[in-house]
Enzyme design. Sequence first.
Site, PDB file in Angstrom:
ATOM      1  N   ASP A   1      -0.081  -3.849   6.388  1.00 28.20           N
ATOM      2  CA  ASP A   1      -0.693  -3.313   7.609  1.00 28.20           C
ATOM      3  C   ASP A   1      -2.148  -3.760   7.761  1.00 28.20           C
ATOM      4  O   ASP A   1      -2.935  -3.096   8.436  1.00 28.20           O
ATOM      5  CB  ASP A   1      -0.625  -1.776   7.605  1.00 28.20           C
ATOM      6  CG  ASP A   1       0.801  -1.253   7.778  1.00 28.20           C
ATOM      7  OD1 ASP A   1       1.726  -2.066   7.959  1.00 28.20           O
ATOM      8  OD2 ASP A   1       0.977  -0.028   7.701  1.00 28.20           O
TER       9      ASP A   1
ATOM     10  N   HIS B   1      -7.267  -0.615   5.821  1.00 29.65           N
ATOM     11  CA  HIS B   1      -6.230   0.296   6.323  1.00 29.65           C
ATOM     12  C   HIS B   1      -6.059   1.461   5.335  1.00 29.65           C
ATOM     13  O   HIS B   1      -6.056   2.631   5.719  1.00 29.65           O
ATOM     14  CB  HIS B   1      -4.941  -0.500   6.489  1.00 29.65           C
ATOM     15  CG  HIS B   1      -3.745   0.300   6.885  1.00 29.65           C
ATOM     16  ND1 HIS B   1      -3.610   0.891   8.107  1.00 29.65           N
ATOM     17  CD2 HIS B   1      -2.611   0.596   6.200  1.00 29.65           C
ATOM     18  CE1 HIS B   1      -2.442   1.526   8.168  1.00 29.65           C
ATOM     19  NE2 HIS B   1      -1.821   1.359   7.017  1.00 29.65           N
TER      20      HIS B   1
ATOM     21  N   HIS C   1       4.845  -4.787  10.617  1.00 29.08           N
ATOM     22  CA  HIS C   1       5.280  -4.112  11.845  1.00 29.08           C
ATOM     23  C   HIS C   1       5.386  -5.083  13.015  1.00 29.08           C
ATOM     24  O   HIS C   1       4.617  -6.041  13.100  1.00 29.08           O
ATOM     25  CB  HIS C   1       4.297  -2.996  12.244  1.00 29.08           C
ATOM     26  CG  HIS C   1       4.280  -1.836  11.299  1.00 29.08           C
ATOM     27  ND1 HIS C   1       5.116  -0.756  11.455  1.00 29.08           N
ATOM     28  CD2 HIS C   1       3.543  -1.593  10.192  1.00 29.08           C
ATOM     29  CE1 HIS C   1       4.871   0.121  10.477  1.00 29.08           C
ATOM     30  NE2 HIS C   1       3.924  -0.367   9.702  1.00 29.08           N
TER      31      HIS C   1
ATOM     32  N   HIS D   1       1.596   3.876   1.874  1.00 25.11           N
ATOM     33  CA  HIS D   1       2.260   4.613   2.963  1.00 25.11           C
ATOM     34  C   HIS D   1       3.780   4.611   2.805  1.00 25.11           C
ATOM     35  O   HIS D   1       4.376   3.607   2.400  1.00 25.11           O
ATOM     36  CB  HIS D   1       1.843   4.033   4.325  1.00 25.11           C
ATOM     37  CG  HIS D   1       0.432   4.386   4.706  1.00 25.11           C
ATOM     38  ND1 HIS D   1      -0.293   3.692   5.641  1.00 25.11           N
ATOM     39  CD2 HIS D   1      -0.385   5.391   4.259  1.00 25.11           C
ATOM     40  CE1 HIS D   1      -1.503   4.247   5.767  1.00 25.11           C
ATOM     41  NE2 HIS D   1      -1.586   5.266   4.927  1.00 25.11           N
TER      42      HIS D   1
ATOM     43  N   ASP E   1       6.265   4.489   4.823  1.00 22.09           N
ATOM     44  CA  ASP E   1       7.117   3.524   5.528  1.00 22.09           C
ATOM     45  C   ASP E   1       7.158   2.176   4.797  1.00 22.09           C
ATOM     46  O   ASP E   1       7.881   1.271   5.202  1.00 22.09           O
ATOM     47  CB  ASP E   1       6.688   3.356   6.994  1.00 22.09           C
ATOM     48  CG  ASP E   1       5.293   2.791   7.160  1.00 22.09           C
ATOM     49  OD1 ASP E   1       4.342   3.368   6.580  1.00 22.09           O
ATOM     50  OD2 ASP E   1       5.138   1.777   7.868  1.00 22.09           O
ATOM     51  N   HIS E   2       6.399   2.069   3.693  1.00 22.40           N
ATOM     52  CA  HIS E   2       6.414   0.850   2.875  1.00 22.40           C
ATOM     53  C   HIS E   2       7.008   1.097   1.485  1.00 22.40           C
ATOM     54  O   HIS E   2       7.508   0.171   0.850  1.00 22.40           O
ATOM     55  CB  HIS E   2       4.984   0.290   2.742  1.00 22.40           C
ATOM     56  CG  HIS E   2       4.374  -0.037   4.075  1.00 22.40           C
ATOM     57  ND1 HIS E   2       4.163  -1.322   4.501  1.00 22.40           N
ATOM     58  CD2 HIS E   2       3.978   0.768   5.096  1.00 22.40           C
ATOM     59  CE1 HIS E   2       3.645  -1.298   5.732  1.00 22.40           C
ATOM     60  NE2 HIS E   2       3.531  -0.040   6.118  1.00 22.40           N
TER      61      HIS E   2
ATOM     62  N   HIS F   1       0.849  -1.205   0.000  1.00 25.21           N
ATOM     63  CA  HIS F   1       0.000   0.000   0.000  1.00 25.21           C
ATOM     64  C   HIS F   1       0.878   1.246   0.000  1.00 25.21           C
ATOM     65  O   HIS F   1       2.093   1.156   0.142  1.00 25.21           O
ATOM     66  CB  HIS F   1      -0.986  -0.008   1.168  1.00 25.21           C
ATOM     67  CG  HIS F   1      -0.365   0.126   2.531  1.00 25.21           C
ATOM     68  ND1 HIS F   1       0.418  -0.864   3.102  1.00 25.21           N
ATOM     69  CD2 HIS F   1      -0.412   1.132   3.443  1.00 25.21           C
ATOM     70  CE1 HIS F   1       0.811  -0.474   4.305  1.00 25.21           C
ATOM     71  NE2 HIS F   1       0.334   0.743   4.543  1.00 25.21           N
TER      72      HIS F   1
HETATM   73 FE    FE Z   1       3.036   0.736   8.006  1.00 24.61          FE
HETATM   74 ZN    ZN Z   2       0.333   1.688   6.545  1.00 28.90          ZN
END
Ligand code: FE
Ligand code: ZN
Length: 256
Positions: free
Chosen positions: A128, A111, A166, A55, A57-58, A53
């Site tokens: 996530d 999410h 995570h 975001h 952090d990915h 997805h």
């Molecule tokens: Fe994340």
């Molecule tokens: Zn995320």
Amino acid sequence: MLTLIPLPAFEDNYIWVWHDERHAVAVDPGDPAPLIAFLDAHGLTLTAILITHHHRDHTGGNVRLRQRYDCIIYAPDNPRIPAVSRVLRGGDSVDIDGPALHFDVLATPGHTLDHISYVGHGSLFCGDTVFGCGSGKLFEGTPAMMAASLDAILALPDATRVCCAHEYTLSNIDFAKTIDGGNRALLERERTDRASRARNAPTLPSTLGLEKATNPFLRFHEPAMTAFASRFLNRPNPAPDEVLGAIRAAKDAWDG
Ligand code: FE
Ligand code: ZN
């Protein structure tokens, strides 16, 4: 031989890496630095990236990693994800030559609306959507949407390795105990996972069977969770997506 390992990144992310001693594939490399260090240390070339997805952090490693390795980047359909080579939707599949890997793509919105998960080689890469004993916040989707996504995951075999993005398991267990404290499997899991974290080992991958037994977000069809939701919502017989919504609301309030 195929190896799968979780590489820690940022505070609590994992970048899942498959490799065959020559080539590697990474899932959600939000930070390129630990991945490049790992690939260099093991003499590996990155051939593909799988994104769940949008975001950061990915997806934060996409541009640098594609420049460095000319790898193929698979991702859901979202212009916010940089450097994508192939757009995927639920029902699609991914074939990679080196390492030899095949994945089926599940649409798992909730999410985020674009969220997809990858299923293959007895493993689920769910980003996530599902965490150890938890689930991602509903930033873009509805409880009903997430319920349908979790139902698709619940249909996979119990032995499936659950590879989340995570390390949130211990705090998720703390919350789960507040709504499902009578669950013996949950208390058992707490002992095992606390021991893992105490020696700095990941709690992941878990198995789908363990998540079904302990993760409140995957237990929204269970009588214990329906009873919790009925108390939380102060009305009888909530529907499954309302049960999931109540669990989510309780967790969001607990997070503060
Ligand atoms: Fe994340
Ligand atoms: Zn995320």
